[in-house]
Design a protein around this motif. Sequence first.
Motif, short mmCIF file in Angstrom:
data_model
loop_
_atom_site.label_atom_id
_atom_site.label_comp_id
_atom_site.label_asym_id
_atom_site.label_seq_id
_atom_site.Cartn_x
_atom_site.Cartn_y
_atom_site.Cartn_z
N LEU A 33 0.82 -1.20 0.00
CA LEU A 33 0.00 0.00 0.00
C LEU A 33 0.86 1.26 0.00
N GLU A 34 1.94 1.25 0.77
CA GLU A 34 2.82 2.42 0.83
C GLU A 34 3.52 2.65 -0.51
N ILE A 35 3.92 1.56 -1.18
CA ILE A 35 4.54 1.67 -2.50
C ILE A 35 3.55 2.24 -3.50
N GLN A 36 2.30 1.78 -3.43
CA GLN A 36 1.28 2.30 -4.33
C GLN A 36 1.06 3.80 -4.11
N LYS A 37 1.10 4.24 -2.86
CA LYS A 37 0.95 5.67 -2.57
C LYS A 37 2.08 6.48 -3.21
N LEU A 38 3.30 5.99 -3.08
CA LEU A 38 4.43 6.69 -3.70
C LEU A 38 4.26 6.77 -5.21
N TRP A 39 3.88 5.66 -5.80
CA TRP A 39 3.68 5.60 -7.25
C TRP A 39 2.58 6.57 -7.69
N ASN A 40 1.47 6.56 -6.98
CA ASN A 40 0.37 7.45 -7.35
C ASN A 40 0.79 8.92 -7.28
N ARG A 41 1.54 9.27 -6.23
CA ARG A 41 1.97 10.66 -6.08
C ARG A 41 2.92 11.07 -7.20
#
Length: 281
Positions: free
Chosen positions: A267-275
């Motif tokens: 989930l944290e990796i996805q947040k970085l990617w989305n940002r």
Amino acid sequence: MKPILRHIANLWTLMHYPSRENEWSLDEKLQAIKEAGFDGVCWAPSPELYEAATRRGLIFVGGMASDQASAFPGLLQDLKQYGATHVNVQLAGDHVLTAEALQLTLTLMEEGHCLGLLPAIESHRGTCTETPEKTYALANAYQQTTGQLLPISWDFSHFAVVKHLVPDNFVKRLLVRPDLIQNAQQFHFRPFNGHHVQIPITNRDGGLTKEVLDWLPFASALLECWLADNRNHEREIFICPELGPVEGGYALSTFPDSWEDAKRLRLEIQKLWNRLCSMDC
């Protein structure tokens, strides 16, 4: 066209999970991986894994380890037969020097490409790429010989421990070859510090540990580096939150549940990617 992030779980994380006595079946593990939002799984090939992963629509990223060129054809044929395209390769032992490692790599790449496979050499302890110096020497020799960049499966945690780095110099000391990073498609995102190749992701209250918060800027910089050359291409990046269990020798007995931490890390990796992608992707 936009790049595509693929989240890949490693079955290693679920070794003897939730306990050695009551370990989940392969079907239970793959179902948990699917339900957690992962796109695929990484492991050695087998007919059972192929059938169960295919039934769930999970991508299979193959894994192999060998120091014998004579073993490559059989290993690669199995990977091809059981659904792999991308292959994570732990190549040879730590005693193998660049000249021998190069010959093994050339053979591996030629045989893999003939089968339509995309092998990538993992930067990993106990192999011919156990240190930054050995990895970059192999990459340089490969480029001089072939005119191409070496496909690497990046795990920077080993390099950070070898060099005893601190968070303030992670980026400066680890992201020194943007060309090789941008060429790569496989990345192992196991949070680390300069003395521990794996750190806990969550605290007892469910929040992120200080160590992970110190690591996240590096993960963001790594993704930003990759996107700098891939932002306008429909290219896949395969990211594995490579967390090992206590029995695997990476987690400590006081660490939280490795599988629950792997899910949180996804989930944290996805947040970085989305940002990062929201900027221009």
